[in-house]
Design a protein around this motif. Structure first.
Motif, PDB file in Angstrom:
ATOM      1  N   ALA A  45      75.841   7.068  21.945  1.00  0.00           N
ATOM      2  CA  ALA A  45      74.546   7.257  22.604  1.00  0.00           C
ATOM      3  C   ALA A  45      73.790   5.944  22.687  1.00  0.00           C
ATOM      4  O   ALA A  45      73.160   5.630  23.712  1.00  0.00           O
ATOM      5  CB  ALA A  45      73.720   8.298  21.853  1.00  0.00           C
ATOM      6  N   GLU A  46      73.864   5.152  21.627  1.00  0.00           N
ATOM      7  CA  GLU A  46      73.180   3.859  21.613  1.00  0.00           C
ATOM      8  C   GLU A  46      73.801   2.906  22.637  1.00  0.00           C
ATOM      9  O   GLU A  46      73.094   2.172  23.327  1.00  0.00           O
ATOM     10  CB  GLU A  46      73.255   3.245  20.216  1.00  0.00           C
ATOM     11  N   THR A  47      75.130   2.932  22.732  1.00  0.00           N
ATOM     12  CA  THR A  47      75.819   2.086  23.714  1.00  0.00           C
ATOM     13  C   THR A  47      75.404   2.450  25.131  1.00  0.00           C
ATOM     14  O   THR A  47      75.108   1.579  25.959  1.00  0.00           O
ATOM     15  CB  THR A  47      77.346   2.242  23.577  1.00  0.00           C
ATOM     16  N   LEU A  48      75.337   3.744  25.401  1.00  0.00           N
ATOM     17  CA  LEU A  48      74.976   4.214  26.738  1.00  0.00           C
ATOM     18  C   LEU A  48      73.522   3.915  27.076  1.00  0.00           C
ATOM     19  O   LEU A  48      73.157   3.799  28.250  1.00  0.00           O
ATOM     20  CB  LEU A  48      75.249   5.717  26.850  1.00  0.00           C
ATOM     21  N   GLN A  49      72.698   3.768  26.062  1.00  0.00           N
ATOM     22  CA  GLN A  49      71.293   3.450  26.280  1.00  0.00           C
ATOM     23  C   GLN A  49      71.151   2.100  26.996  1.00  0.00           C
ATOM     24  O   GLN A  49      70.151   1.835  27.653  1.00  0.00           O
ATOM     25  CB  GLN A  49      70.552   3.412  24.936  1.00  0.00           C
ATOM     26  N   GLY A  50      72.191   1.277  26.874  1.00  0.00           N
ATOM     27  CA  GLY A  50      72.162  -0.028  27.507  1.00  0.00           C
ATOM     28  C   GLY A  50      72.403   0.005  29.008  1.00  0.00           C
ATOM     29  O   GLY A  50      72.295  -1.026  29.683  1.00  0.00           O
ATOM     30  N   ILE A  51      72.755   1.175  29.540  1.00  0.00           N
ATOM     31  CA  ILE A  51      72.986   1.313  30.980  1.00  0.00           C
ATOM     32  C   ILE A  51      71.715   1.853  31.621  1.00  0.00           C
ATOM     33  O   ILE A  51      71.302   2.982  31.357  1.00  0.00           O
ATOM     34  CB  ILE A  51      74.166   2.268  31.265  1.00  0.00           C
ATOM     35  N   ALA A  52      71.096   1.039  32.447  1.00  0.00           N
ATOM     36  CA  ALA A  52      69.838   1.428  33.097  1.00  0.00           C
ATOM     37  C   ALA A  52      70.020   2.700  33.918  1.00  0.00           C
ATOM     38  O   ALA A  52      71.087   2.929  34.504  1.00  0.00           O
ATOM     39  CB  ALA A  52      69.338   0.299  33.996  1.00  0.00           C
ATOM     40  N   GLU A  53      69.000   3.529  33.948  1.00  0.00           N
ATOM     41  CA  GLU A  53      69.081   4.793  34.685  1.00  0.00           C
ATOM     42  C   GLU A  53      69.376   4.556  36.163  1.00  0.00           C
ATOM     43  O   GLU A  53      70.067   5.346  36.801  1.00  0.00           O
ATOM     44  CB  GLU A  53      67.783   5.583  34.505  1.00  0.00           C
ATOM     45  N   SER A  54      68.887   3.453  36.702  1.00  0.00           N
ATOM     46  CA  SER A  54      69.112   3.149  38.116  1.00  0.00           C
ATOM     47  C   SER A  54      70.581   2.838  38.415  1.00  0.00           C
ATOM     48  O   SER A  54      71.001   2.857  39.568  1.00  0.00           O
ATOM     49  CB  SER A  54      68.245   1.960  38.537  1.00  0.00           C
ATOM     50  N   GLU A  55      71.355   2.544  37.372  1.00  0.00           N
ATOM     51  CA  GLU A  55      72.771   2.211  37.543  1.00  0.00           C
ATOM     52  C   GLU A  55      73.680   3.429  37.370  1.00  0.00           C
ATOM     53  O   GLU A  55      74.886   3.345  37.598  1.00  0.00           O
ATOM     54  CB  GLU A  55      73.176   1.146  36.517  1.00  0.00           C
ATOM     55  N   ARG A  56      73.108   4.559  36.994  1.00  0.00           N
ATOM     56  CA  ARG A  56      73.920   5.740  36.666  1.00  0.00           C
ATOM     57  C   ARG A  56      74.214   6.595  37.897  1.00  0.00           C
ATOM     58  O   ARG A  56      73.726   7.716  38.047  1.00  0.00           O
ATOM     59  CB  ARG A  56      73.209   6.578  35.600  1.00  0.00           C
ATOM     60  N   SER A  57      75.036   6.030  38.754  1.00  0.00           N
ATOM     61  CA  SER A  57      75.447   6.735  39.969  1.00  0.00           C
ATOM     62  C   SER A  57      76.880   6.322  40.283  1.00  0.00           C
ATOM     63  O   SER A  57      77.430   5.422  39.633  1.00  0.00           O
ATOM     64  CB  SER A  57      74.513   6.386  41.134  1.00  0.00           C
ATOM     65  N   GLY A  58      77.477   6.965  41.273  1.00  0.00           N
ATOM     66  CA  GLY A  58      78.846   6.621  41.620  1.00  0.00           C
ATOM     67  C   GLY A  58      79.788   6.855  40.448  1.00  0.00           C
ATOM     68  O   GLY A  58      79.777   7.921  39.821  1.00  0.00           O
ATOM     69  N   ASP A  59      80.582   5.832  40.116  1.00  0.00           N
ATOM     70  CA  ASP A  59      81.538   5.953  39.011  1.00  0.00           C
ATOM     71  C   ASP A  59      80.855   6.110  37.659  1.00  0.00           C
ATOM     72  O   ASP A  59      81.492   6.530  36.686  1.00  0.00           O
ATOM     73  CB  ASP A  59      82.452   4.720  38.971  1.00  0.00           C
ATOM     74  N   LEU A  60      79.576   5.760  37.591  1.00  0.00           N
ATOM     75  CA  LEU A  60      78.851   5.823  36.313  1.00  0.00           C
ATOM     76  C   LEU A  60      77.972   7.066  36.184  1.00  0.00           C
ATOM     77  O   LEU A  60      77.188   7.176  35.248  1.00  0.00           O
ATOM     78  CB  LEU A  60      77.986   4.569  36.140  1.00  0.00           C
ATOM     79  N   VAL A  61      78.115   8.022  37.090  1.00  0.00           N
ATOM     80  CA  VAL A  61      77.266   9.213  37.039  1.00  0.00           C
ATOM     81  C   VAL A  61      77.507  10.026  35.771  1.00  0.00           C
ATOM     82  O   VAL A  61      76.601  10.695  35.269  1.00  0.00           O
ATOM     83  CB  VAL A  61      77.485  10.093  38.298  1.00  0.00           C
ATOM     84  N   THR A  62      78.717   9.953  35.219  1.00  0.00           N
ATOM     85  CA  THR A  62      79.033  10.729  34.010  1.00  0.00           C
ATOM     86  C   THR A  62      78.333  10.185  32.774  1.00  0.00           C
ATOM     87  O   THR A  62      78.353  10.845  31.726  1.00  0.00           O
ATOM     88  CB  THR A  62      80.551  10.751  33.760  1.00  0.00           C
ATOM     89  N   VAL A  63      77.721   9.001  32.892  1.00  0.00           N
ATOM     90  CA  VAL A  63      76.958   8.457  31.756  1.00  0.00           C
ATOM     91  C   VAL A  63      75.854   9.428  31.353  1.00  0.00           C
ATOM     92  O   VAL A  63      75.584   9.629  30.165  1.00  0.00           O
ATOM     93  CB  VAL A  63      76.366   7.073  32.114  1.00  0.00           C
ATOM     94  N   TRP A  64      75.202  10.039  32.359  1.00  0.00           N
ATOM     95  CA  TRP A  64      74.160  11.023  32.068  1.00  0.00           C
ATOM     96  C   TRP A  64      74.695  12.131  31.160  1.00  0.00           C
ATOM     97  O   TRP A  64      74.066  12.491  30.159  1.00  0.00           O
ATOM     98  CB  TRP A  64      73.647  11.653  33.359  1.00  0.00           C
ATOM     99  N   TYR A  65      75.847  12.685  31.544  1.00  0.00           N
ATOM    100  CA  TYR A  65      76.425  13.811  30.795  1.00  0.00           C
ATOM    101  C   TYR A  65      76.822  13.380  29.389  1.00  0.00           C
ATOM    102  O   TYR A  65      76.521  14.076  28.404  1.00  0.00           O
ATOM    103  CB  TYR A  65      77.646  14.365  31.529  1.00  0.00           C
ATOM    104  N   LEU A  66      77.526  12.236  29.297  1.00  0.00           N
ATOM    105  CA  LEU A  66      78.023  11.790  27.993  1.00  0.00           C
ATOM    106  C   LEU A  66      76.876  11.515  27.035  1.00  0.00           C
ATOM    107  O   LEU A  66      76.925  11.911  25.862  1.00  0.00           O
ATOM    108  CB  LEU A  66      78.885  10.532  28.176  1.00  0.00           C
ATOM    109  N   GLN A  67      75.809  10.876  27.531  1.00  0.00           N
ATOM    110  CA  GLN A  67      74.682  10.599  26.636  1.00  0.00           C
ATOM    111  C   GLN A  67      73.974  11.890  26.232  1.00  0.00           C
ATOM    112  O   GLN A  67      73.587  12.053  25.067  1.00  0.00           O
ATOM    113  CB  GLN A  67      73.697   9.639  27.287  1.00  0.00           C
ATOM    114  N   GLY A  68      73.826  12.811  27.174  1.00  0.00           N
ATOM    115  CA  GLY A  68      73.208  14.088  26.833  1.00  0.00           C
ATOM    116  C   GLY A  68      74.004  14.824  25.771  1.00  0.00           C
ATOM    117  O   GLY A  68      73.437  15.384  24.816  1.00  0.00           O
TER     118      GLY A  68
END
Length: 199
Positions: free
Chosen positions: A132-155
């Motif tokens: 969760a801490e690692t994923l916090q480093g990915i800005a919300e504006s970047e969480r799209s396309g191939d990185l859309v699953t970041v939302w799910y994984l962090q949740g």
């Protein structure tokens, strides 16, 4: 494809000659080997590339492939009863490699892919708080396309690390804040992924 790129690299001097064309061919050979499932060969070539071209602009992408190979190797080991004992070591290796990319090349265009890969490896280790801490480093504006699953994984990680409901107001407030953050991440994933509720 891997053999073709190997031939091109050889034509331009192989690992000994630091030409842009040779570097590009070798970097693509690493990618081709990885995509072909030849993870050990891809990793060996990636390490040779790093040793031969430490200043190459292509080095971050080659090292990212190396980290991905380590993670894929860990996944393969986890599915093989005879190699299951290797899984933890391979995951730790993957985390270390991803961390190197993130730390040494913070401006790399695909640094967030490295963060996501590292978080996936940490998740597989059961290190949900670290993921969760690692994923916090990915800005919300970047969480799209191939990185859309970041939302799910962090949740998911936030849900798995919910603190127990304490007797005092501070502990309860902390638990509620984390639960709300988890819900917000999961809701964002549903929205960003275009998932529609069943009628």
């Amino acid at each position: 494809a891997a053999a073709t790129y190997a031939g091109v690299a050889g034509e331009f001097g192989g690992l000994a000659a630091a030409t842009a064309r040779a570097q590009e061919a070798l970097a693509r050979q690493v990618t081709a080997l990885q995509l072909a499932g030849q993870l050990a060969a891809a990793d060996t070539l990636a390490q040779k590339f790093a040793a031969s071209y430490p200043q190459s602009l292509l080095l971050p992408s080659v090292l990212l492939r190396s980290a991905e190979s380590a993670y894929l190797e860990a996944q393969a080991a986890a599915k093989d009863p005879q190699r299951a004992a290797e899984t933890e070591r391979l995951l730790t290796d993957a985390v270390t490699r991803y961390q190197h990319v993130v730390t040494v090349f913070p401006d790399f265009a695909q640094v967030n892919s490295a963060r996501e890969g590292m978080a996936n490896a940490q998740y597989q280790q059961g290190n949900y708080a670290a993921a969760a801490e690692t994923l916090q480093g990915i800005a919300e504006s970047e969480r799209s396309g191939d990185l859309v699953t970041v939302w799910y994984l962090q949740g998911d990680c936030l849900l798995r690390t919910l603190p127990p409901e304490g007797d005092d107001a501070l502990a309860t407030a902390k638990m509620l804040m984390q639960a709300e953050a988890a819900a917000r991440n999961l809701s964002a994933f549903v929205s960003a992924a275009g998932i529609k509720a069943a009628p």
